[in-house]
Design a protein around this motif. Sequence first.
Motif, mmCIF file in Angstrom:
data_model
loop_
_atom_site.group_PDB
_atom_site.id
_atom_site.type_symbol
_atom_site.label_atom_id
_atom_site.label_comp_id
_atom_site.label_asym_id
_atom_site.label_seq_id
_atom_site.Cartn_x
_atom_site.Cartn_y
_atom_site.Cartn_z
ATOM 1 N N THR A 22 16.121 1.792 17.639
ATOM 2 C CA THR A 22 15.430 3.081 17.671
ATOM 3 C C THR A 22 14.179 3.061 16.799
ATOM 4 O O THR A 22 13.119 3.560 17.188
ATOM 5 N N TYR A 23 14.302 2.464 15.618
ATOM 6 C CA TYR A 23 13.142 2.388 14.723
ATOM 7 C C TYR A 23 11.989 1.643 15.380
ATOM 8 O O TYR A 23 10.845 2.098 15.359
ATOM 9 N N HIS A 24 12.288 0.499 15.982
ATOM 10 C CA HIS A 24 11.220 -0.335 16.532
ATOM 11 C C HIS A 24 10.720 0.145 17.896
ATOM 12 O O HIS A 24 9.705 -0.359 18.381
ATOM 13 N N THR A 25 11.393 1.116 18.496
ATOM 14 C CA THR A 25 10.869 1.710 19.729
ATOM 15 C C THR A 25 10.285 3.101 19.476
ATOM 16 O O THR A 25 9.863 3.773 20.413
ATOM 17 N N THR A 26 10.254 3.515 18.219
ATOM 18 C CA THR A 26 9.601 4.774 17.856
ATOM 19 C C THR A 26 8.092 4.566 17.777
ATOM 20 O O THR A 26 7.629 3.557 17.251
ATOM 21 N N LYS A 27 7.353 5.497 18.304
ATOM 22 C CA LYS A 27 5.891 5.381 18.251
ATOM 23 C C LYS A 27 5.421 5.258 16.806
ATOM 24 O O LYS A 27 5.927 5.940 15.912
ATOM 25 N N LEU A 66 17.714 -6.046 9.227
ATOM 26 C CA LEU A 66 19.012 -6.196 9.874
ATOM 27 C C LEU A 66 19.474 -7.646 9.817
ATOM 28 O O LEU A 66 18.810 -8.552 10.320
ATOM 29 N N SER A 67 20.617 -7.868 9.198
ATOM 30 C CA SER A 67 21.184 -9.211 9.138
ATOM 31 C C SER A 67 21.499 -9.718 10.542
ATOM 32 O O SER A 67 21.980 -8.962 11.394
ATOM 33 N N ARG A 68 21.268 -11.003 10.767
ATOM 34 C CA ARG A 68 21.590 -11.585 12.075
ATOM 35 C C ARG A 68 23.094 -11.590 12.329
ATOM 36 O O ARG A 68 23.540 -11.678 13.474
ATOM 37 N N LYS A 69 23.878 -11.491 11.257
ATOM 38 C CA LYS A 69 25.334 -11.469 11.433
ATOM 39 C C LYS A 69 25.802 -10.228 12.182
ATOM 40 O O LYS A 69 26.865 -10.238 12.805
ATOM 41 N N VAL A 70 25.012 -9.155 12.114
ATOM 42 C CA VAL A 70 25.442 -7.900 12.721
ATOM 43 C C VAL A 70 25.636 -8.060 14.223
ATOM 44 O O VAL A 70 26.620 -7.571 14.797
ATOM 45 N N LEU A 71 24.712 -8.750 14.884
ATOM 46 C CA LEU A 71 24.842 -8.921 16.333
ATOM 47 C C LEU A 71 26.076 -9.752 16.678
ATOM 48 O O LEU A 71 26.807 -9.426 17.619
ATOM 49 N N ASP A 72 26.325 -10.812 15.931
ATOM 50 C CA ASP A 72 27.526 -11.610 16.191
ATOM 51 C C ASP A 72 28.787 -10.776 15.975
ATOM 52 O O ASP A 72 29.750 -10.863 16.747
ATOM 53 N N ARG A 98 5.626 -6.587 23.260
ATOM 54 C CA ARG A 98 4.940 -6.284 22.000
ATOM 55 C C ARG A 98 5.933 -5.885 20.909
ATOM 56 O O ARG A 98 5.588 -5.917 19.730
ATOM 57 N N LYS A 99 7.139 -5.513 21.311
ATOM 58 C CA LYS A 99 8.183 -5.182 20.326
ATOM 59 C C LYS A 99 8.834 -6.484 19.864
ATOM 60 O O LYS A 99 10.012 -6.752 20.090
ATOM 61 N N ARG A 100 8.064 -7.327 19.210
ATOM 62 C CA ARG A 100 8.543 -8.669 18.878
ATOM 63 C C ARG A 100 9.694 -8.668 17.888
ATOM 64 O O ARG A 100 10.490 -9.607 17.858
ATOM 65 N N GLU A 101 9.790 -7.631 17.062
ATOM 66 C CA GLU A 101 10.904 -7.574 16.122
ATOM 67 C C GLU A 101 12.236 -7.551 16.883
ATOM 68 O O GLU A 101 13.238 -8.096 16.404
ATOM 69 N N LEU A 102 12.245 -6.923 18.051
ATOM 70 C CA LEU A 102 13.457 -6.872 18.858
ATOM 71 C C LEU A 102 13.694 -8.181 19.590
ATOM 72 O O LEU A 102 14.803 -8.718 19.597
#
Length: 325
Positions: A22-27, A66-72, A98-102
């Motif tokens: 949500t943060y990274h898709t917020t304008k 966000l830690s990468r462990k969260v997705l796992d 362009r949302k490269r963080e995601l």
Amino acid sequence: MLAFKRFASSTAHKRELQEFFTYHTTKAELKPWIYRPKNANILLTMDLKDPETNAPLKPRSPVQPLSRKVLDQYVNSIEPNSRELVDWLRGWTDVSIRKRELWNYISSGHLQNMLMQSFFKIGSYASLVNTLYSRQKKFVEAKNQDAFDVERFFNTIIACNLHRNHELGYKTGDVALRKLETAWNHVTHRDNETGLANSLIGALVKQQGITNVPKLKGLSAKPINLPSLPENDSRGNTAASINEQKFTYMIARTVLEFDPEADQAIKTFVKAYQARLKELGKEDVYENNVAIMKQNFAAIKAKEAKGDTAQAEAQSEEESPESKA
């Protein structure tokens, strides 16, 4: 206007992912108002609405890295017989490059975990693979070509294909070759670090009765180079190394399952891993996963035999030899 993407799961790990998404898709122009505590009172006076609920937008807590462990952890929490993982991945990657963080949050390790969990436990494996194939170009455009590597992405797909071929009785060399080439054509980081790719292909050739070993452009032949698992280490270090190498072990065991004459170095690694498991009193991750996989395939076959058309047709479409996956 702020477009929120909402996901259905109530798990804590998925909520963390959703907040990051949500943060990274917020304008950009809205972020200072929504995420800076000092602007909270001002935001409440502004006429900004959530387009899905039409409720006024409220201040949100600042988003931490966000830690990468969260997705796992999230992937590991998904219940079996679910399309949730496929739906989550499609939602996460249904954004601009362009949302490269995601796009760059997802690593090759994440893809490997998704593939392993989907194939052995969750389900919807073919849909997951085809979704990854369809999104690969965008990952590359977002500068995350490393996600589609040899060791985790390619090797895992070939290992899963070996098991699926066996369980479903597939022995169609031309189809197996097409699927092999399709998987390889989606690899964008081609460093063959362990040499397991060549052994997997060798096992596939034997399983399918293919007369000539396929030549994949850019795949180098390399001696087997697997990590060492030191003896007489502390329990903590041993447990950490066992966990870190669990998918390497599963792939190595798969090679030996379908090619008992494989390189001696693979056998040595497998024996060392099993010895460390015994030291820790842990169950065999490969045998546990294969047992679950067999139960899942047996349940599918039983439903097909009973004429459960809804389940049978969906599974038939996913597991068809003509499917890209």
